[in-house]
Design an enzyme around this catalytic site. Structure first.
Site, mmCIF file in Angstrom:
data_model
loop_
_atom_site.group_PDB
_atom_site.id
_atom_site.type_symbol
_atom_site.label_atom_id
_atom_site.label_comp_id
_atom_site.label_asym_id
_atom_site.label_seq_id
_atom_site.Cartn_x
_atom_site.Cartn_y
_atom_site.Cartn_z
ATOM 1 N N SER A 86 0.828 -1.215 0.000
ATOM 2 C CA SER A 86 0.000 0.000 0.000
ATOM 3 C C SER A 86 0.858 1.259 0.000
ATOM 4 O O SER A 86 2.047 1.238 0.340
ATOM 5 C CB SER A 86 -0.919 0.014 1.216
ATOM 6 O OG SER A 86 -1.767 -1.099 1.228
ATOM 7 N N GLN A 87 0.236 2.368 -0.352
ATOM 8 C CA GLN A 87 0.912 3.661 -0.326
ATOM 9 C C GLN A 87 1.372 3.946 1.108
ATOM 10 O O GLN A 87 0.563 3.912 2.047
ATOM 11 C CB GLN A 87 -0.025 4.756 -0.805
ATOM 12 C CG GLN A 87 0.615 6.121 -0.886
ATOM 13 C CD GLN A 87 -0.330 7.156 -1.469
ATOM 14 O OE1 GLN A 87 -1.512 6.903 -1.645
ATOM 15 N NE2 GLN A 87 0.191 8.329 -1.780
#
Length: 312
Positions: A86-87
């Site tokens: 994920s970011q």
């Protein structure tokens, strides 16, 4: 050259990582150990970048991408993205929203490459972290990545919708896959007073657990888009509708699309627009979810208010 320190500074600049212990975790847990390769978007599909590329420029591109504040596709199967890292800024917000204590026991749904579990281990210790993913290839790779970083949490292959009863109860549950609902098993495995942070309808829900059949909470300000949970039924029975009569200004607004995602089974596009417009274009924190035994519903402003929609 981009590195963990620069990434942490970038994340902190937008107001995340206010807790020094999470800041230390992001600084000291090398993301590169968890993404020895990833897939960058390319014309017509994906381009694989990897740590051991014989070409120096390829290795540099891999390294530069690791320490950018972007999600990284780590598994693509038949052209479909099935797992990612994920970011980092979104991970930081979710971990801070989780509000852990030093003795918190945490269940993560959606192991991915293991980076988030590594951050949790750094903050809490291995024994207090359990992470679940349905794909044995994903959990095996995550276990190797975690070991390379010096961590040994409980890595379990299983359906995340069922939680992980063998290591329960949990004080916190964090979910890093897209969900159409809140599985009953999560409440049963959470202690009274526990907290679940989960994506739902392009938002992040902070759900406070009262007991095994009761919970309620509001959405956080942060938008969230995740790879959907696999293994559990994802058929939400969403209705179709035309946006032809919805004004263009609404179609440009994220808050309108969030309302549509939350209420799509019950409100057509025009009904949703009327509500959104009349209620002052409400942002995510005005919405919430309540679970009361077999009944569960999303709501605007109040669980007992006039604007409520059953959740599948």
């Amino acid at each position: 050259m981009p590195d963990a320190t620069g990434l942490v500074q970038e994340i902190a600049a937008d107001g995340s990582l206010t807790d020094p212990r999470w800041r230390a975790a992001f600084t000291e847990v090398p993301r590169e150990l968890f993404v020895p390769y990833y897939y960058a978007p390319a014309l017509g599909g994906y381009e694989r970048l990897w740590r051991d590329d014989p070409d120096r420029r390829g290795r540099q591109r891999w390294h530069d991408g690791v320490y950018q504040d972007v999600p990284l596709a780590t598994r693509v199967r038949d052209g479909e993205l099935i797992s990612s890292s994920s970011q980092p800024s979104l991970m930081a917000r979710m971990l801070e929203y989780l509000d852990v204590r030093d003795d918190s026991r945490v269940l993560e749904i959606g192991t991915g490459p293991g980076y988030n579990a590594g951050l949790l281990c750094h903050r809490l210790s291995d024994a207090r972290v359990t992470t679940v993913d349905i794909d044995p290839d994903i959990t095996e790779d995550a276990r190797r990545h975690l070991e390379a970083a010096g961590f040994h949490p409980h890595v379990v292959t299983g359906d995340g919708a069922l939680g992980c009863p063998e290591h329960s109860p949990y004080d916190r549950i964090i979910v890093t896959v897209g969900m159409p609902t809140i599985p009953d098993a999560w409440l049963r495995q959470c202690v009274p007073g526990g907290l679940i942070v989960t994506p739902l309808a392009t938002g992040l829900l902070a759900l406070h657990v009262t007991d095994a059949t009761h919970a309620s909470g509001r959405f956080l300000p942060t938008p969230a888009f995740f790879v959907p949970l696999r293994g559990h039924s994802q058929d939400a029975g969403l209705t179709e509708g035309t946006f032809a009569d919805v004004p263009t200004d609404a179609l440009r607004e994220d808050s309108f699309h969030f309302l549509r995602a939350l209420s799509e089974q019950w409100l057509g596009p025009n009904e949703a627009y009327t509500l959104w417009h009349n209620e002052g274009r409400p942002a995510r924190p005005r919405y919430g979810v309540t679970i009361d035994g077999e009944d569960r519903w999303a709501w605007l402003d109040s669980p007992e208010g006039p604007h409520r929609w059953p959740i599948p």
